[in-house]
Design an enzyme around this catalytic site. Structure first.
Site, PDB file in Angstrom:
ATOM      1  N   HIS A 120      39.684  46.779  36.712  1.00  0.00           N
ATOM      2  CA  HIS A 120      41.044  47.332  36.741  1.00  0.00           C
ATOM      3  C   HIS A 120      40.980  48.702  36.060  1.00  0.00           C
ATOM      4  CE1 HIS A 120      45.320  47.598  35.560  1.00  0.00           C
ATOM      5  NE2 HIS A 120      45.553  46.639  36.410  1.00  0.00           N
ATOM      6  N   ASP A 197      37.783  41.119  29.817  1.00  0.00           N
ATOM      7  CA  ASP A 197      39.159  41.302  30.278  1.00  0.00           C
ATOM      8  C   ASP A 197      39.593  39.988  30.918  1.00  0.00           C
ATOM      9  OD1 ASP A 197      41.428  41.717  31.759  1.00  0.00           O
ATOM     10  OD2 ASP A 197      40.712  43.518  32.782  1.00  0.00           O
ATOM     11  N   GLN A 200      43.520  37.970  34.087  1.00  0.00           N
ATOM     12  CA  GLN A 200      43.822  37.037  35.188  1.00  0.00           C
ATOM     13  C   GLN A 200      43.378  35.613  34.895  1.00  0.00           C
ATOM     14  OE1 GLN A 200      45.608  37.444  37.863  1.00  0.00           O
ATOM     15  NE2 GLN A 200      45.936  39.615  37.533  1.00  0.00           N
ATOM     16  N   CYS A 361      45.245  48.860  41.353  1.00  0.00           N
ATOM     17  CA  CYS A 361      44.660  49.519  40.170  1.00  0.00           C
ATOM     18  C   CYS A 361      43.141  49.378  40.155  1.00  0.00           C
ATOM     19  CB  CYS A 361      45.239  48.978  38.859  1.00  0.00           C
ATOM     20  SG  CYS A 361      46.981  49.284  38.666  1.00  0.00           S
TER      21      CYS A 361
END
Ligand SMILES: *Cc1c(COP(=O)(O)O)cnc(C)c1O
Length: 403
Positions: A120, A197, A200, A361
């Protein structure tokens, strides 16, 4: 379907363009369940006070509730101490914090930061910014045709120059679930600092920081049924205390004089100013909500929805799916013949179906596949078979109109 939680989400009482709401954009943000809305309202209505300023009962009560959410976050991700849990504004904020503190303190000229082609923008731009300042190099692990990461190429790229590896756990554009443990294990053998990250993955599978093998983990509340404006950064306590502060201000200092300031330790060192208190109360309620449901039913539901969607969607001629690796979750990304994704998105929108179209993104990833973007349908605990059936009808209609 194994879960029936729609009644908990008041947004479903809404109609869109005179039709029932078909919300297939949970990867952008999840809808909010009643307990989260109520926790936020309760704080605003009768429990408003600032935290950590003490001196009266309301403030003490708010502080206790606030710190209790920190403890629930710790438990949720398998942390050792609440001092490892930093409240941020979200994933983007957490990654900027890491680039500006971790990046600033360890990077030198010629050092390398490893990302992947499926990151992202929030896991690219902050690293590019600090790399430019430190004259470090950002390198990208390639993505294979099926939307998985090229582990072999990654191993070849690794060298003592690599200082930071920051990877997405579950791709928001493709739905690929990356075997991040393997990447982190290989990287940490070279002394690389590993960042995950989890924006999600946090809502679809149980996370355990010890098992994942990362040094830092970030996520946003709003993709986990909580309000916007709050997120979490996890890191090991001794590690966090070696990092310089990110922002200066109230609540992060031990003492301030005209000459200099002494900083508190983690987590307060990284929480300058009044935190997003009501959002954090909402996050606490969201963790309870997910905790009561349990990840086994959540994952069973998501699998069932995804299987149904896959079976129905692949029957549509000319539908080209992106992200075909066996390891993927809750996201179906596709193109329809030669149609532009935004045209397909607009026709679905006219039918009251909320999907996302565009680059999500992830422009480097779109470039990798040489496409302008995709149409993305993303699912959550409240997605049902009727939503998928409506999507299939919607796509067929788009196909008729566009070809
Ligand atoms: C949404 C998302 C982000 C950014 O999260 P914000 O809440 O916008 O800060 C980063 N990475 C992934 C994989 C995402 O899905």
């Amino acid at each position: 379907m194994s879960l029936d939680v729609r009644a908990e989400f008041p947004q479903f009482t809404r109609q869109l363009r005179g039709r029932r709401l078909v919300y297939l954009d949970s990867a952008a943000t999840t809808l909010k369940p009643r307990p989260v809305i109520e926790a936020v309202m309760r704080h605003m209505a009768t429990e408003t006070a600032n935290v950590h300023r003490g001196a009266h009962q309301l403030s003490d009560e708010a502080t206790e509730k606030f710190e209790n959410v920190r403890e629930r976050v710790r438990r949720f991700i398998g942390g050792v101490s609440t001092n490892e849990i930093i409240f941020t504004r979200g994933t983007t904020d957490g990654l900027n914090l890491l680039a500006q503190t971790l990046g600033r303190s360890i990077l030198h000229m010629g050092d390398e930061i490893f990302l992947s082609q499926m990151e992202h923008h929030s896991n690219i731009v902050p690293w590019q910014m600090i790399a430019a300042e430190k004259r470090a190099v950002v390198r990208f692990i390639p993505v294979l045709d099926d939307g998985s990461l090229d582990f072999v190429a990654f191993k070849k790229m690794l060298s003592p120059r690599c200082k930071i590896l920051s990877l997405v756990h579950l791709s928001n554009a493709l739905g690929t679930l990356n075997p991040v443990r393997d990447f982190f294990k290989a990287a940490r053998a070279h002394g690389v600092q590993c960042v995950l990250d989890a924006a999600q993955s946090v809502s679809v599978l149980p996370l355990d920081v010890a098992e994942l093998g990362c040094d830092f983990l970030v996520f946003s509340g709003h993709k986990l049924f909580a309000p916007t404006g709050v997120g979490v950064l996890w890191g090991r306590e001794d590690h966090l205390n070696l990092l310089p502060p990110y922002q200066g201000g109230g609540s992060m200092i031990a003492e301030v004089s005209e000459e200099r300031s002494e900083y508190l330790k983690a987590p307060h060192r990284f929480e300058a100013g009044t935190p997003p208190i009501m959002e954090i109360m909402g996050l606490g309620a969201a963790l309870d909500f997910v905790g009561h449901l349990g990840f086994d039913p959540i994952q069973a539901h998501e699998r069932a929805i995804m299987e149904y969607a896959e079976t129905e969607l692949v029957k549509i001629p000319d539908l080209r799916r992106f992200g075909n690796s066996p390891q993927h979750r809750h996201i179906f990304s596709f193109l329809l013949g030669g149609s532009h994704p935004s045209d397909v998105g607009a026709i679905l929108d006219e039918q009251g179906i909320a999907v996302r179209s565009g680059h999500h993104c992830c422009q480097p990833l779109m470039k990798r596949f040489a496409i302008p973007g995709t149409v993305r349908a993303s699912f959550s605990i409240y997605t049902n078979e009727a939503d998928i059936a409506d999507l299939v009808v919607g796509i067929k209609k788009a196909k008729e109109m566009l070809t």
